[in-house]
Design a protein around this motif. Sequence first.
Motif, PDB file in Angstrom:
ATOM      1  N   UNK A  62      -6.652  11.887   0.643  1.00 51.53           N
ATOM      2  CA  UNK A  62      -5.926  10.865  -0.117  1.00 51.53           C
ATOM      3  C   UNK A  62      -6.891   9.932  -0.846  1.00 51.53           C
ATOM      4  N   UNK A  63      -7.940   9.524  -0.179  1.00 55.84           N
ATOM      5  CA  UNK A  63      -8.924   8.643  -0.814  1.00 55.84           C
ATOM      6  C   UNK A  63      -9.575   9.353  -1.995  1.00 55.84           C
ATOM      7  N   UNK A 145      -4.931   2.234   6.609  1.00 59.56           N
ATOM      8  CA  UNK A 145      -5.627   1.067   6.077  1.00 59.56           C
ATOM      9  C   UNK A 145      -6.700   1.450   5.068  1.00 59.56           C
ATOM     10  N   UNK A 146      -7.424   2.521   5.364  1.00 58.31           N
ATOM     11  CA  UNK A 146      -8.472   2.975   4.443  1.00 58.31           C
ATOM     12  C   UNK A 146      -7.873   3.438   3.116  1.00 58.31           C
ATOM     13  N   UNK A 147      -6.736   4.101   3.187  1.00 58.52           N
ATOM     14  CA  UNK A 147      -6.074   4.550   1.959  1.00 58.52           C
ATOM     15  C   UNK A 147      -5.567   3.342   1.171  1.00 58.52           C
ATOM     16  N   UNK A 150      -8.419   1.833  -0.599  1.00 55.73           N
ATOM     17  CA  UNK A 150      -8.845   2.635  -1.753  1.00 55.73           C
ATOM     18  C   UNK A 150      -7.915   2.404  -2.944  1.00 55.73           C
ATOM     19  N   UNK A 151      -6.623   2.315  -2.683  1.00 55.14           N
ATOM     20  CA  UNK A 151      -5.659   2.051  -3.753  1.00 55.14           C
ATOM     21  C   UNK A 151      -5.889   0.653  -4.326  1.00 55.14           C
ATOM     22  N   UNK A 152      -6.062  -0.328  -3.443  1.00 55.46           N
ATOM     23  CA  UNK A 152      -6.300  -1.700  -3.911  1.00 55.46           C
ATOM     24  C   UNK A 152      -7.563  -1.775  -4.770  1.00 55.46           C
TER      25      UNK A 152
END
Length: 156
Positions: A62-63, A145-147, A150-152
């Motif tokens: 996803x990232x 949270x990591x995804x 990455x979106x933010x």
Amino acid sequence: MTRTLSMWAALVAMLVGTAGAFAQGVGDNRPDPADLAARCVAQMDRSSDRTIGAIGSATDNAINAVARLDAAGAEDRAIVRAGQAGIDRVQRTGRSGIARISRIENSCVRMLIRLGAERELVQRFRGAAEGFREDIGNAAQRGSGAIRQAVADAIG
């Protein structure tokens, strides 16, 4: 993960300490409750490791998808959709892994009770299962949270 390893070590120590008492009924051909509990914990450990690995892979995928979209100049909506799809995958994988741990736990507890396992062994086994579920839940939270991060970062 450390909590699970600590609980696993405590369970093994308890099993080793009680193995002599359980082994005295050698002539009855019944499985040793301590051996059964150890096999069940090992099965939950393998399942937990596979689930946490799958969560890690889904997170990475996803990232990477978010990064590719961002590099290609995609609209924010597309980046957010890709991130949400990754979070959904991570959460589904986590729920599936937790359900698998619970199925193993329930099956093994039924067998342990049928074998007349001591209450303390069953309680420690249930504690180990809860630790595996917590590890999977924590991995899913970290991945989500990591995804989100990455979106933010990509949109803004």
